[in-house]
Design a protein around this motif. Structure first.
Motif, PDB file in Angstrom:
ATOM      1  N   PRO A 143     116.157  19.436 -37.080  1.00 26.59           N
ATOM      2  CA  PRO A 143     116.203  19.904 -35.698  1.00 26.59           C
ATOM      3  C   PRO A 143     114.891  19.612 -35.003  1.00 26.59           C
ATOM      4  O   PRO A 143     113.833  19.665 -35.609  1.00 26.59           O
ATOM      5  N   SER A 144     114.968  19.261 -33.734  1.00 27.89           N
ATOM      6  CA  SER A 144     113.760  18.887 -32.993  1.00 27.89           C
ATOM      7  C   SER A 144     113.623  19.751 -31.753  1.00 27.89           C
ATOM      8  O   SER A 144     114.602  20.046 -31.082  1.00 27.89           O
ATOM      9  N   ALA A 145     112.403  20.169 -31.485  1.00 31.65           N
ATOM     10  CA  ALA A 145     112.133  20.975 -30.295  1.00 31.65           C
ATOM     11  C   ALA A 145     110.984  20.349 -29.529  1.00 31.65           C
ATOM     12  O   ALA A 145     110.055  19.824 -30.120  1.00 31.65           O
ATOM     13  N   THR A 146     111.082  20.352 -28.214  1.00 23.27           N
ATOM     14  CA  THR A 146     110.031  19.803 -27.374  1.00 23.27           C
ATOM     15  C   THR A 146     109.514  20.897 -26.462  1.00 23.27           C
ATOM     16  O   THR A 146     110.289  21.614 -25.834  1.00 23.27           O
ATOM     17  N   SER A 147     108.198  21.050 -26.405  1.00 19.67           N
ATOM     18  CA  SER A 147     107.604  22.087 -25.559  1.00 19.67           C
ATOM     19  C   SER A 147     106.473  21.508 -24.739  1.00 19.67           C
ATOM     20  O   SER A 147     105.865  20.512 -25.123  1.00 19.67           O
ATOM     21  N   SER A 148     106.215  22.102 -23.589  1.00 24.79           N
ATOM     22  CA  SER A 148     105.098  21.707 -22.738  1.00 24.79           C
ATOM     23  C   SER A 148     104.124  22.869 -22.694  1.00 24.79           C
ATOM     24  O   SER A 148     104.511  24.005 -22.418  1.00 24.79           O
ATOM     25  N   HIS A 149     102.873  22.602 -23.000  1.00 29.28           N
ATOM     26  CA  HIS A 149     101.878  23.669 -23.173  1.00 29.28           C
ATOM     27  C   HIS A 149     100.858  23.626 -22.047  1.00 29.28           C
ATOM     28  O   HIS A 149     100.179  22.632 -21.866  1.00 29.28           O
ATOM     29  N   MET A 150     100.790  24.707 -21.271  1.00 27.86           N
ATOM     30  CA  MET A 150      99.791  24.813 -20.207  1.00 27.86           C
ATOM     31  C   MET A 150      98.533  25.472 -20.784  1.00 27.86           C
ATOM     32  O   MET A 150      98.593  26.561 -21.336  1.00 27.86           O
ATOM     33  N   MET A 151      97.422  24.789 -20.672  1.00 28.83           N
ATOM     34  CA  MET A 151      96.189  25.318 -21.230  1.00 28.83           C
ATOM     35  C   MET A 151      95.649  26.460 -20.374  1.00 28.83           C
ATOM     36  O   MET A 151      95.541  26.335 -19.159  1.00 28.83           O
ATOM     37  N   LYS A 152      95.292  27.553 -21.030  1.00 26.18           N
ATOM     38  CA  LYS A 152      94.671  28.668 -20.325  1.00 26.18           C
ATOM     39  C   LYS A 152      93.208  28.328 -20.043  1.00 26.18           C
ATOM     40  O   LYS A 152      92.550  27.661 -20.842  1.00 26.18           O
ATOM     41  N   THR A 153      92.715  28.799 -18.892  1.00 29.98           N
ATOM     42  CA  THR A 153      91.321  28.553 -18.540  1.00 29.98           C
ATOM     43  C   THR A 153      90.586  29.871 -18.369  1.00 29.98           C
ATOM     44  O   THR A 153      91.182  30.909 -18.071  1.00 29.98           O
ATOM     45  N   THR A 154      89.277  29.812 -18.556  1.00 31.35           N
ATOM     46  CA  THR A 154      88.434  30.994 -18.426  1.00 31.35           C
ATOM     47  C   THR A 154      88.031  31.191 -16.963  1.00 31.35           C
ATOM     48  O   THR A 154      88.352  30.363 -16.098  1.00 31.35           O
ATOM     49  N   LYS A 155      87.296  32.253 -16.700  1.00 36.00           N
ATOM     50  CA  LYS A 155      86.824  32.514 -15.333  1.00 36.00           C
ATOM     51  C   LYS A 155      85.862  31.430 -14.858  1.00 36.00           C
ATOM     52  O   LYS A 155      85.659  31.256 -13.651  1.00 36.00           O
ATOM     53  N   ARG A 156      85.275  30.692 -15.789  1.00 33.24           N
ATOM     54  CA  ARG A 156      84.376  29.593 -15.425  1.00 33.24           C
ATOM     55  C   ARG A 156      85.134  28.291 -15.206  1.00 33.24           C
ATOM     56  O   ARG A 156      84.547  27.277 -14.849  1.00 33.24           O
ATOM     57  N   GLY A 157      86.433  28.305 -15.486  1.00 35.04           N
ATOM     58  CA  GLY A 157      87.253  27.126 -15.236  1.00 35.04           C
ATOM     59  C   GLY A 157      87.424  26.202 -16.417  1.00 35.04           C
ATOM     60  O   GLY A 157      88.103  25.175 -16.305  1.00 35.04           O
ATOM     61  N   ARG A 158      86.836  26.525 -17.547  1.00 32.61           N
ATOM     62  CA  ARG A 158      87.012  25.658 -18.717  1.00 32.61           C
ATOM     63  C   ARG A 158      88.213  26.132 -19.532  1.00 32.61           C
ATOM     64  O   ARG A 158      88.558  27.319 -19.523  1.00 32.61           O
ATOM     65  N   PRO A 159      88.865  25.209 -20.260  1.00 32.10           N
ATOM     66  CA  PRO A 159      89.974  25.610 -21.135  1.00 32.10           C
ATOM     67  C   PRO A 159      89.472  26.497 -22.269  1.00 32.10           C
ATOM     68  O   PRO A 159      88.298  26.458 -22.635  1.00 32.10           O
ATOM     69  N   PHE A 160      90.358  27.304 -22.836  1.00 30.90           N
ATOM     70  CA  PHE A 160      90.006  28.120 -23.990  1.00 30.90           C
ATOM     71  C   PHE A 160      89.567  27.211 -25.137  1.00 30.90           C
ATOM     72  O   PHE A 160      89.999  26.069 -25.249  1.00 30.90           O
TER      73      PHE A 160
END
Length: 637
Positions: free
Chosen positions: A7-24
């Protein structure tokens, strides 16, 4: 084709960002490693120079425009446990060129990659050539190991460049990805920062190669003596154990999980707040820019050196020094035998061992460990302590249990494992260790495989097939697993094989009988004692898992044999005893102190956040770095 469900699953992942604007941080590290796996690191030219194992800005932007990471996991079918199913998950990263450049700038800030032509440059340029840093290689190795990625195309990179041996990770709050600050975390970070002894670089550093220079830096921040004339004093004063502010920031970025100079400056400001370092001078001109970081927290008790705020100046001229409190906390003046003692860092220490290769090592856990009110720090047990404790265990328990523990430590520690292999070779039983390690690797690769490619890469699927990236990767992975399974059989278990194991007759017959039944049913031909490639290719995943179970039983037999027969002889050899002394002398303090998991200390947590979120620090150790033949660490045979 492997006979298994996929079985195959496809997901799209939105990166969370900090208050400084950088990704986690976790997203940053995962995306960095995924990008590198998808790249072709080759030789690139710039300014009439050739840079090996590099990539260009265009390469990175092209791959990040549409990057797919596919991971396949094997496991029993819940409805039919005897059947193996494969679940494939594909994550797609998509971004514009400008966004890709901004992401690569984050990689540079975190010291995961650097400009090949100008390593001092902190800017990711539109036309540049880049290489991985030792920290970047450490992160990449860990990602590949955890996700079962075939890294053959990166082997030359790992073998030809320095790799960060020990990377210190500082745990973060889940809500905003900020480092959780506590007294024990700052203690652990500071001890790693200043090293086991004051690190004054040797005068002939310019004659060192890249590996030697990096090894010297890894010992701790580079120190120097500084003469200065304080206001109101005529005679100059010489301050010992000083360092430049910029040097401190670079060291923290290179050897810890801090993700940029701002975060490094905040940690340095915590050193000031805790009274561990203090400003000597800042001789910048009035018109020079100055960035000053200030941190705040609760003050300590009446006699404590901890103040309510700390200030760190990020200027080119700022010089700091280690204070007397810093020396005391670093244990520089403590006798060697006291520093190496399991109880030297605190009167109330609960020792808990945790493997750096454990996938669960990214999260602090104190489950199952009873804690008194006084037991506040959990720390990693060093290899020296493990060996010493196993010697002490002889007095309290049977020899068999002690040697089992010793063998586990020997297998975990690269230096001991290499010496143990030489001992087994001299006693004509090296195949026992080789088989054990090969089966461990086989089991790991069976459970998980991952791949990463850019959509612009050539299509690897067969013509007319609608296989996804993950399915193609799994098919290839399955073929390599089949080959690996039967290389193990033909090397160690087939009659008259080149490294035939001396194992229980019943175990050998059971394996041989199973292979005979399967091969006869698949090919209609009688089993001749060895497995040919065309016969092996017909095996499916369920049959491979049955072979793994049989291999595991043989592995247990071999482990018990080494523990009861080989280890007692090995630990009496002169070379083992000499290495044990060497480990005792060189086992750096920080590795003895990690992971530091505060269970009752006061945290600097802003109001409104989860009070149960407890921070800590732990070290991960690069196995590839340990295996490198570095000139500074060679030992004579």
């Amino acid at each position: 084709m492997p006979a298994e469900a996929a079985p195959s699953a496809t997901s799209s992942h939105m990166m969370k960002t900090t208050k400084r604007g950088r990704p986690f941080l976790k997203d940053t590290l995962d995306l960095f490693a995924t990008l590198v796996v998808s790249l072709e690191l080759t030789a690139n030219k710039q300014f009439f120079r050739t840079f090996h194992n590099s990539f260009t800005t265009d390469d990175a932007a092209r791959n990040l425009a549409s990057l797919k990471f596919s991971q396949s996991n094997r496991g029993p079918d819940p409805r039919e446990p005897s059947r193996i199913v494969t679940t494939t998950t594909t994550t797609t990263f998509s971004m514009t060129r400008d966004m890709a450049k901004a992401m690569c700038q984050q990689f540079m800030d975190a010291r995961l990659l650097e400009n090949a032509a100008d390593p001092t440059s902190n800017l990711f340029k539109d036309r540049g050539v880049y290489v991985l840093t030792p920290k970047g290689l450490h992160v990449l190795e860990r990602f590949m190991s955890k996700n079962g990625i075939n890294g053959d195309h990166l082997a030359h990179v790992f073998s030809s460049q320095p790799i960060c041996m020990k990377l210190l990770h500082l745990e973060r709050r889940t809500v905003d990805d900020e480092i959780i600050v506590s007294h024990s975390v700052i203690t652990a970070l500071f001890r790693r920062f200043v090293g086991r002894q004051p690190n004054y670089p040797p005068e002939f550093m310019e004659t060192f190669d890249a590996f030697q220079r990096y090894h010297e830096r890894a010992k701790g921040v580079a120190l120097m003596d500084v003469s200065d004339r304080p206001s109101g004093i005529k005679a100059p004063v010489t301050y010992k154990n000083c360092f430049a502010a910029v040097t401190a920031l670079e060291w923290l970025c290179d050897f810890t999980s801090v993700i940029g100079r701002e975060e490094a400056a905040e940690m340095a400001a915590q050193f000031v707040r805790f009274g561990l370092i203090t400003l000597v001078s800042d001789k910048r001109k009035n018109n020079d820019s100055a960035i000053i970081f200030t941190v705040r927290g609760a003050a300590g008790a009446a006699n404590s050196t901890i103040s309510q705020h700390g200030e760190f100046r990020c200027t080119a001229k700022a010089i700091y020094r280690i204070t007397e409190e810093g020396r005391r906390l670093a244990r520089w003046d403590m006798p060697e035998e006291a520093r190496s003692s399991p109880n030297s860092s605190s009167a109330n220490v609960a020792s808990v061992a945790r493997s750096s290769d454990d996938p669960a090592a990214d999260t602090a856990s104190t489950e199952g460990t009873p804690l008194s009110n006084d037991a506040k720090i959990h720390r990693r047990i060093s290899m020296t302590e493990k060996l010493n404790q196993s010697y002490d265990a002889d007095k309290k328990s049977g020899q068999k249990e002690s040697n089992t523990d010793r063998l586990r430590y020997i297998i975990e520690e690269p230096q001991l494992r290499s010496l143990f292999r030489e001992f087994l070779r001299s006693n004509f039983c090296e195949e026992n260790l080789s088989f054990y390690l090969d089966v461990q690797d086989f089991k790991r690769k069976f459970n998980i495989t991952s791949s990463a490619v850019a959509s612009s890469a050539p299509n690897t699927a067969r013509a007319g097939a609608k296989a996804t990236l993950g399915q193609v990767a799994m098919e290839r992975h399955h073929e390599s697993l089949i080959q690996m399974a039967f290389v193990i059989y033909n090397t160690y278990l087939a009659p008259s094989s080149q490294s035939e194991l001396n194992i229980d007759h019943g175990l050998r017959n059971e394996l041989s009988g199973y292979l005979s039944d399967v091969i006869t049913s698949l090919t209609g031909k009688a089993f001749q004692g060895r497995v040919e490639l065309e016969q092996a290719n017909a095996f499916n995943a369920t049959q491979l898992q049955t072979m793994i179970r049989l291999y595991e039983r043989i592995q247990t037999h071999v482990f018990r044999l080494m523990a009861t027969d080989s280890v007692p002889k090995f630990i009496k050899t002169a070379r083992f005893l000499a290495l044990r002394v060497k480990l005792n002398d060189e086992d750096d303090g920080p590795l003895s102190d990690f992971p530091v998991l505060p269970a009752g200390s006061t945290l600097s947590v802003p109001p409104g956040l989860n009070d149960e979120e407890v921070g800590g620090a732990y070290v991960t150790v690069s196995q590839r770095a340990a295996a490198q033949d570095r000139p500074t660490e060679r030992t004579s045979n």
